[in-house]
Design an enzyme around this catalytic site. Structure first.
Site, PDB file in Angstrom:
ATOM      1  N   GLU A  30       0.875  -1.174   0.000  1.00  0.00           N
ATOM      2  CA  GLU A  30       0.000   0.000   0.000  1.00  0.00           C
ATOM      3  C   GLU A  30       0.911   1.222   0.000  1.00  0.00           C
ATOM      4  O   GLU A  30       1.677   1.437   0.943  1.00  0.00           O
ATOM      5  CB  GLU A  30      -0.913  -0.068   1.220  1.00  0.00           C
ATOM      6  N   CYS A  60       3.838  -2.509  -8.580  1.00  0.00           N
ATOM      7  CA  CYS A  60       2.538  -2.069  -8.053  1.00  0.00           C
ATOM      8  C   CYS A  60       2.710  -0.867  -7.112  1.00  0.00           C
ATOM      9  O   CYS A  60       3.080   0.205  -7.576  1.00  0.00           O
ATOM     10  CB  CYS A  60       1.830  -3.252  -7.417  1.00  0.00           C
ATOM     11  N   HIS A 155       2.234  -8.032 -10.393  1.00  0.00           N
ATOM     12  CA  HIS A 155       3.087  -8.751  -9.441  1.00  0.00           C
ATOM     13  C   HIS A 155       3.751  -9.976 -10.090  1.00  0.00           C
ATOM     14  O   HIS A 155       3.247 -11.089  -9.943  1.00  0.00           O
ATOM     15  CB  HIS A 155       2.226  -9.246  -8.266  1.00  0.00           C
ATOM     16  N   GLU A 157       6.128 -11.673  -9.126  1.00  0.00           N
ATOM     17  CA  GLU A 157       6.574 -12.673  -8.138  1.00  0.00           C
ATOM     18  C   GLU A 157       5.463 -13.662  -7.783  1.00  0.00           C
ATOM     19  O   GLU A 157       5.721 -14.672  -7.125  1.00  0.00           O
ATOM     20  CB  GLU A 157       7.113 -11.981  -6.878  1.00  0.00           C
TER      21      GLU A 157
HETATM   22  N1  GLN Z   1      -3.588  -0.170  -4.404  1.00  0.00           N
HETATM   23  C1  GLN Z   1      -2.262  -0.097  -3.826  1.00  0.00           C
HETATM   24  C2  GLN Z   1      -1.791   1.362  -3.721  1.00  0.00           C
HETATM   25  O1  GLN Z   1      -2.372   2.250  -4.265  1.00  0.00           O
HETATM   26  C3  GLN Z   1      -1.264  -0.919  -4.616  1.00  0.00           C
HETATM   27  C4  GLN Z   1      -1.649  -2.371  -4.585  1.00  0.00           C
HETATM   28  C5  GLN Z   1      -0.498  -3.330  -4.749  1.00  0.00           C
HETATM   29  O2  GLN Z   1       0.669  -2.993  -4.508  1.00  0.00           O
HETATM   30  N2  GLN Z   1      -0.829  -4.546  -5.106  1.00  0.00           N
HETATM   31  O3  GLN Z   1      -0.826   1.586  -3.077  1.00  0.00           O
END
Ligand code: GLN
Length: 179
Positions: A30, A60, A155, A157
């Protein structure tokens, strides 16, 4: 995954743990939380300095941290010349997997990458020296590279496909070989 493709790995939570490393992966999670922890544990400047001469791959949330433009809100590391939109596919339950064409990995043989998107961001624009590496069938850009920096919305991984990890290790080898 990095170990299976031949890298030695350590976890980094504090600035001194960056010492002696050849490269860094900023993982998913996050981005607001990771950003707060980066500030609290005084990692911001050390990360910027590290990324100034070493390869960094953001997946991400990690990609959001690398971006120079995240629309609303302040970018964190602000390194890659990409404009990123968070949560671009909707909520957690809208997460999905897609067979993603990635020419840089496919070497002429059609073998799309099984990309796992978990409340993922997209790259609205790759500017300057940042170049796109992959697009979904709807045109959304989901991977980019700028010199020694790599960003993926998804992702790698979480799949059995190690091609993105090998690609990053190749970037690391190239950078270690430079004077
Ligand atoms: N939704 C997350 C964000 O905005 C990212 C999600 C993830 O890393 N899988 O930080």
């Amino acid at each position: 995954m990095l170990r299976t493709v031949g890298a030695e790995t350590v976890e980094v939570r504090l600035p001194h743990q960056l010492e002696g490393l050849d490269a860094l992966v900023i993982p998913g999670g996050e981005s607001t939380t990771i950003g707060k922890l980066v500030v609290r544990f005084e990692l911001l400047e050390p990360l910027r300095i590290f990324a100034g001469h070493r390869p960094v791959w953001g997946t991400c949330a990690g990609m959001i941290l690398l971006a120079r433009d995240i629309g609303k809100g302040e970018p964190l590391l602000g390194l890659m010349d990409i404009c990123v939109e968070r949560n671009a596919f909707g909520r957690q339950t809208d997460s999905f997997t897609a067979a993603l064409p990635v020419p840089a990995l496919e070497q002429g043989v059609e073998r799309p990458f099984p990309a796992v998107f978990i409340r993922a961001p997209i790259i609205r624009q790759a500017r300057g020296k940042a170049t796109e590496l992959a697009r979904l069938s709807d045109g959304s850009v989901v991977a980019a590279r700028e010199g020694r920096w790599l960003a993926t919305s998804f992702h790698p991984e979480l799949t059995g496909d190690d091609r993105f990890h090998r690609y990053f290790l190749e970037m690391v080898r190239e950078s270690v070989a430079l004077p």
